[in-house]
Design a protein around this motif. Structure first.
Motif, PDB file in Angstrom:
ATOM      1  N   CYS A  57       0.837  -1.200   0.000  1.00  0.00           N
ATOM      2  CA  CYS A  57       0.000   0.000   0.000  1.00  0.00           C
ATOM      3  C   CYS A  57       0.870   1.247   0.000  1.00  0.00           C
ATOM      4  CB  CYS A  57      -0.866   0.055   1.266  1.00  0.00           C
ATOM      5  SG  CYS A  57      -1.893  -1.395   1.516  1.00  0.00           S
ATOM      6  N   GLY A  58       0.332   2.310  -0.534  1.00  0.00           N
ATOM      7  CA  GLY A  58       0.965   3.628  -0.439  1.00  0.00           C
ATOM      8  C   GLY A  58       2.373   3.639  -1.005  1.00  0.00           C
ATOM      9  N   THR A  59       3.260   4.254  -0.246  1.00  0.00           N
ATOM     10  CA  THR A  59       4.648   4.380  -0.675  1.00  0.00           C
ATOM     11  C   THR A  59       5.275   3.017  -0.946  1.00  0.00           C
ATOM     12  OG1 THR A  59       4.937   6.499   0.407  1.00  0.00           O
ATOM     13  CG2 THR A  59       6.914   5.158   0.161  1.00  0.00           C
ATOM     14  N   ALA A  60       4.966   2.041  -0.118  1.00  0.00           N
ATOM     15  CA  ALA A  60       5.537   0.704  -0.311  1.00  0.00           C
ATOM     16  C   ALA A  60       5.126   0.145  -1.680  1.00  0.00           C
ATOM     17  CB  ALA A  60       5.089  -0.225   0.816  1.00  0.00           C
ATOM     18  N   ILE A 103       5.326  -6.036   0.414  1.00  0.00           N
ATOM     19  CA  ILE A 103       6.277  -5.015   0.884  1.00  0.00           C
ATOM     20  C   ILE A 103       5.614  -4.146   1.950  1.00  0.00           C
ATOM     21  CG2 ILE A 103       7.828  -3.131   0.193  1.00  0.00           C
ATOM     22  CD1 ILE A 103       7.773  -4.216  -2.658  1.00  0.00           C
ATOM     23  N   SER A 104       6.289  -3.999   3.080  1.00  0.00           N
ATOM     24  CA  SER A 104       5.714  -3.184   4.156  1.00  0.00           C
ATOM     25  C   SER A 104       6.807  -2.699   5.099  1.00  0.00           C
ATOM     26  CB  SER A 104       4.687  -4.026   4.932  1.00  0.00           C
ATOM     27  OG  SER A 104       4.235  -3.338   6.069  1.00  0.00           O
ATOM     28  N   GLN A 105       6.807  -1.439   5.410  1.00  0.00           N
ATOM     29  CA  GLN A 105       7.742  -0.904   6.400  1.00  0.00           C
ATOM     30  C   GLN A 105       7.418  -1.485   7.770  1.00  0.00           C
ATOM     31  OE1 GLN A 105       9.408   0.856   9.492  1.00  0.00           O
ATOM     32  NE2 GLN A 105       7.288   1.494   9.271  1.00  0.00           N
ATOM     33  N   SER A 106       6.168  -1.299   8.181  1.00  0.00           N
ATOM     34  CA  SER A 106       5.787  -1.672   9.551  1.00  0.00           C
ATOM     35  C   SER A 106       5.670  -3.182   9.733  1.00  0.00           C
ATOM     36  CB  SER A 106       4.436  -1.034   9.892  1.00  0.00           C
ATOM     37  OG  SER A 106       3.447  -1.493   8.972  1.00  0.00           O
ATOM     38  N   GLY A 107       5.284  -3.873   8.671  1.00  0.00           N
ATOM     39  CA  GLY A 107       4.989  -5.300   8.806  1.00  0.00           C
ATOM     40  C   GLY A 107       3.645  -5.553   9.483  1.00  0.00           C
ATOM     41  N   GLU A 108       2.886  -4.465   9.712  1.00  0.00           N
ATOM     42  CA  GLU A 108       1.611  -4.607  10.427  1.00  0.00           C
ATOM     43  C   GLU A 108       0.417  -4.098   9.622  1.00  0.00           C
ATOM     44  OE1 GLU A 108       1.509  -6.309  13.063  1.00  0.00           O
ATOM     45  OE2 GLU A 108       3.568  -6.201  13.839  1.00  0.00           O
ATOM     46  N   THR A 109       0.627  -3.598   8.453  1.00  0.00           N
ATOM     47  CA  THR A 109      -0.469  -3.026   7.671  1.00  0.00           C
ATOM     48  C   THR A 109      -1.543  -4.096   7.402  1.00  0.00           C
ATOM     49  OG1 THR A 109       1.032  -1.454   6.674  1.00  0.00           O
ATOM     50  CG2 THR A 109      -1.013  -1.866   5.479  1.00  0.00           C
ATOM     51  N   MET A 110      -2.725  -3.824   7.917  1.00  0.00           N
ATOM     52  CA  MET A 110      -3.767  -4.861   7.859  1.00  0.00           C
ATOM     53  C   MET A 110      -4.142  -5.221   6.415  1.00  0.00           C
ATOM     54  SD  MET A 110      -5.496  -6.984   9.533  1.00  0.00           S
ATOM     55  CE  MET A 110      -5.402  -6.511  11.255  1.00  0.00           C
ATOM     56  N   VAL A 155       5.571   9.890  10.101  1.00  0.00           N
ATOM     57  CA  VAL A 155       4.484   9.176   9.427  1.00  0.00           C
ATOM     58  C   VAL A 155       4.798   9.024   7.928  1.00  0.00           C
ATOM     59  CG1 VAL A 155       2.078   9.400   8.679  1.00  0.00           C
ATOM     60  CG2 VAL A 155       2.664   9.656  11.090  1.00  0.00           C
ATOM     61  N   ALA A 156       5.320  10.056   7.313  1.00  0.00           N
ATOM     62  CA  ALA A 156       5.630   9.978   5.881  1.00  0.00           C
ATOM     63  C   ALA A 156       6.893   9.139   5.692  1.00  0.00           C
ATOM     64  CB  ALA A 156       5.833  11.377   5.318  1.00  0.00           C
ATOM     65  N   SER A 157       6.757   8.134   4.893  1.00  0.00           N
ATOM     66  CA  SER A 157       7.861   7.192   4.696  1.00  0.00           C
ATOM     67  C   SER A 157       8.911   7.779   3.753  1.00  0.00           C
ATOM     68  CB  SER A 157       7.279   5.905   4.107  1.00  0.00           C
ATOM     69  OG  SER A 157       8.275   4.917   4.040  1.00  0.00           O
ATOM     70  N   THR A 158      10.181   7.690   4.141  1.00  0.00           N
ATOM     71  CA  THR A 158      11.265   8.161   3.275  1.00  0.00           C
ATOM     72  C   THR A 158      12.358   7.095   3.183  1.00  0.00           C
ATOM     73  OG1 THR A 158      12.253   9.334   5.162  1.00  0.00           O
ATOM     74  CG2 THR A 158      10.880  10.627   3.643  1.00  0.00           C
ATOM     75  N   ALA A 240       4.210  13.258  -5.409  1.00  0.00           N
ATOM     76  CA  ALA A 240       2.874  13.826  -5.192  1.00  0.00           C
ATOM     77  C   ALA A 240       2.301  13.371  -3.844  1.00  0.00           C
ATOM     78  CB  ALA A 240       1.946  13.413  -6.330  1.00  0.00           C
ATOM     79  N   LEU A 241       2.508  12.110  -3.519  1.00  0.00           N
ATOM     80  CA  LEU A 241       1.977  11.598  -2.244  1.00  0.00           C
ATOM     81  C   LEU A 241       2.606  12.327  -1.058  1.00  0.00           C
ATOM     82  CD1 LEU A 241       0.179   9.612  -0.694  1.00  0.00           C
ATOM     83  CD2 LEU A 241       2.030   7.943  -0.793  1.00  0.00           C
ATOM     84  N   LYS A 242       3.926  12.545  -1.096  1.00  0.00           N
ATOM     85  CA  LYS A 242       4.586  13.257   0.012  1.00  0.00           C
ATOM     86  C   LYS A 242       3.959  14.634   0.233  1.00  0.00           C
ATOM     87  CE  LYS A 242       6.084  10.565   1.480  1.00  0.00           C
ATOM     88  NZ  LYS A 242       6.413   9.177   1.447  1.00  0.00           N
ATOM     89  N   LEU A 243       3.711  15.329  -0.872  1.00  0.00           N
ATOM     90  CA  LEU A 243       3.182  16.689  -0.761  1.00  0.00           C
ATOM     91  C   LEU A 243       1.751  16.694  -0.214  1.00  0.00           C
ATOM     92  CD1 LEU A 243       4.667  19.263  -1.365  1.00  0.00           C
ATOM     93  CD2 LEU A 243       3.838  19.156  -3.709  1.00  0.00           C
ATOM     94  N   LYS A 244       0.949  15.731  -0.649  1.00  0.00           N
ATOM     95  CA  LYS A 244      -0.418  15.635  -0.112  1.00  0.00           C
ATOM     96  C   LYS A 244      -0.376  15.353   1.382  1.00  0.00           C
ATOM     97  CE  LYS A 244      -1.674  12.892  -3.895  1.00  0.00           C
ATOM     98  NZ  LYS A 244      -2.310  11.832  -4.618  1.00  0.00           N
ATOM     99  N   GLU A 245       0.389  14.342   1.716  1.00  0.00           N
ATOM    100  CA  GLU A 245       0.416  13.853   3.089  1.00  0.00           C
ATOM    101  C   GLU A 245       0.815  14.897   4.107  1.00  0.00           C
ATOM    102  OE1 GLU A 245       2.025   9.579   4.053  1.00  0.00           O
ATOM    103  OE2 GLU A 245       3.295  10.544   2.568  1.00  0.00           O
ATOM    104  N   ILE A 246       1.938  15.570   3.846  1.00  0.00           N
ATOM    105  CA  ILE A 246       2.455  16.419   4.926  1.00  0.00           C
ATOM    106  C   ILE A 246       2.218  17.903   4.699  1.00  0.00           C
ATOM    107  CG2 ILE A 246       4.161  14.723   5.711  1.00  0.00           C
ATOM    108  CD1 ILE A 246       6.284  16.412   4.324  1.00  0.00           C
TER     109      ILE A 246
HETATM  110  C1  F6R Z   1       3.425   7.241   2.889  1.00  0.00           C
HETATM  111  C2  F6R Z   1       3.178   6.194   3.863  1.00  0.00           C
HETATM  112  C3  F6R Z   1       2.131   5.174   3.596  1.00  0.00           C
HETATM  113  C4  F6R Z   1       2.706   3.777   3.826  1.00  0.00           C
HETATM  114  C5  F6R Z   1       1.609   2.713   3.693  1.00  0.00           C
HETATM  115  C6  F6R Z   1       2.171   1.312   3.871  1.00  0.00           C
HETATM  116  O1  F6R Z   1       4.400   8.122   3.309  1.00  0.00           O
HETATM  117  O2  F6R Z   1       3.844   6.151   4.876  1.00  0.00           O
HETATM  118  O3  F6R Z   1       1.623   5.300   2.306  1.00  0.00           O
HETATM  119  O4  F6R Z   1       3.731   3.566   2.897  1.00  0.00           O
HETATM  120  O5  F6R Z   1       0.629   2.939   4.668  1.00  0.00           O
HETATM  121  O6  F6R Z   1       2.744   1.150   5.129  1.00  0.00           O
HETATM  122  P1  F6R Z   1       3.683  -0.073   5.431  1.00  0.00           P
HETATM  123  O7  F6R Z   1       4.892   0.073   4.568  1.00  0.00           O
HETATM  124  O8  F6R Z   1       4.022   0.026   6.892  1.00  0.00           O
HETATM  125  O9  F6R Z   1       2.919  -1.308   5.102  1.00  0.00           O
END
Ligand code: F6R
Length: 369
Positions: A57-60, A103-110, A155-158, A240-246
């Motif tokens: 989802c999202g940035t991932a 792919i997930s940063q947190s590993g918890e995205t439902m 919150v914004a992923s970089t 574009a997503l970064k600019l919307k988000e923050i």
């Molecule tokens: C954007 C952002 C979100 C996450 C998305 C997935 O800056 O942080 O779009 O990338 O919610 O999150 P993860 O990677 O944790 O699954």
């Protein structure tokens, strides 16, 4: 904790050379061959894969878009990229020869977790690319390739994004090595280029003042467009997503080739348009096509902000502002091209007096569907 930076996001933007270097670390042997021991999926299975589906989802998910271009080119395996919540509610065609990459940063995205379950129930192998050790998605997957970005607080992923892209490259190069779709010396050359990326990212960071100055001057703009082709397209979406988000500014990313199919109607006098220009050293028509797109929007009054390689003089006549990035092979270029866009968003949000790390309505990890 913020190491003297104004925000965690700024700190994490500056952590990126290390995030990429650490994700590459220890993944080659003495001969320079890739070793991904953690891929507990049998080599015979990896050799027989006939399709890869990336879910995120999202940035991932944008890192997955980049992966598609690289993996298809290096491995000749078809790669689909799908938002996890869309994948989850349809009837995807999966077999034992499908590799699903979550792919997930947190590993918890439902949304992503539910998609992982959906894929495994249907017999696909799931490889997780995750940043957080011991999180749920890797536990429920067949194997995990960890990104080593370190904890991401903003919150914004970089930095997690750059580490995700790096891990996708490693996966692609590993599969190419295993399946013999690239010669060993070619693979070594790409890997060598990849290892040069942390210094190149640092070089972009060293020039951040120019980006910040432009962002401050544009803080009252109501809307931004972002254009890119090939791997520049997911970079445009991410910018574009970064600019919307923050910064809470309307921003849209487009594939530059789509312009004349609709979006160009949005371009009016003064409309700021970011364009991600590919390397002019690439073999195809890509650079030429993007230069034409810059001309097209400029002719309709757009103010163009162009991300271009050092030495690319062809963009200069049509760019109001050029942000330079070091010369990098096209497939690897998102790792440098996205950095000015992250800095731009962060600075613009700060100039508007917003809380860069805690944007309204958003949570760091989205644990509900
Ligand atoms: C954007 C952002 C979100 C996450 C998305 C997935 O800056 O942080 O779009 O990338 O919610 O999150 P993860 O990677 O944790 O699954």
């Amino acid at each position: 904790v913020k190491d003297g930076f104004d925000s965690f996001m700024d700190k994490e933007i500056h952590d990126q050379p290390k995030a990429v270097a650490d994700t590459l670390l220890g993944r080659t042997d003495a001969t320079g061959a890739l070793v991904l021991d953690e891929l507990r999926i049998p080599e015979s299975t990896l050799r027989s894969i006939d399709k890869i589906i990336v879910i995120a989802c999202g940035t991932a998910a944008y890192s997955g878009h980049v992966a598609k271009y690289a993996i298809e080119h290096w491995c000749r395996i078809p790669v689909e990229v799908e938002l996890a919540h869309e994948f989850r509610y349809r009837d995807p065609i999966l077999t034992a020869r499908t590799l699903v990459v979550a792919i997930s940063q947190s590993g918890e995205t439902m949304d992503t977790l539910m998609a992982v379950r959906h894929a495994r129930e249907q017999g696909a192998s799931v490889l997780a690319i995750v940043n957080t050790n011991g999180s749920t998605i890797p536990r429920e997957s067949d194997a995990v390739l960890y990104t080593h970005a370190g904890p991401e607080v903003a919150v914004a992923s970089t930095k997690a994004f750059l580490a995700q892209i790096t891990a996708c490259y490693l996966l692609g190069l590993y599969l190419a090595q295993l399946r013999g779709t690239k010669f060993a010396d070619e693979l070594r050359e790409i890997l060598h280029e990849l290892q040069a990326l942390p210094d190149k990212i640092q070089h972009v960071l060293d020039g951040e003042a120019a980006v910040r100055e432009v962002a401050q001057a544009m803080k009252d703009e109501p809307s931004f467009l972002f254009l890119g082709r090939h791997v520049g397209y997911p970079v445009a979406l991410e910018g574009a997503l970064k600019l919307k988000e923050i910064a809470y500014i309307h921003a849209e990313g487009f594939a530059a080739g789509e312009l004349k199919h609709g979006p160009i109607a949005l371009v009016d006098e003064g409309q700021p348009v970011f364009v991600i220009a590919p390397s002019p050293r690439g073999r195809d028509q890509l650079h030429h096509k993007v230069v034409s797109n810059i001309q097209e929007v400029r002719a309709r009054g757009a103010r163009t902000l162009v991300i271009a390689e050092e030495g690319d003089e062809a963009v200069a006549p049509y760019a109001d502002i050029v942000f330079r990035v070091p010369q990098t092979p096209t497939l690897l270029s998102p790792l440098v091209a996205v950095v000015p866009l992250q800095i731009f968003a962060s600075e613009l949000a700060k100039a508007k007096g917003l809380d860069v790390d805690q944007p309204r309505n958003l949570a760091k990890s989205v644990t509900v569907e």
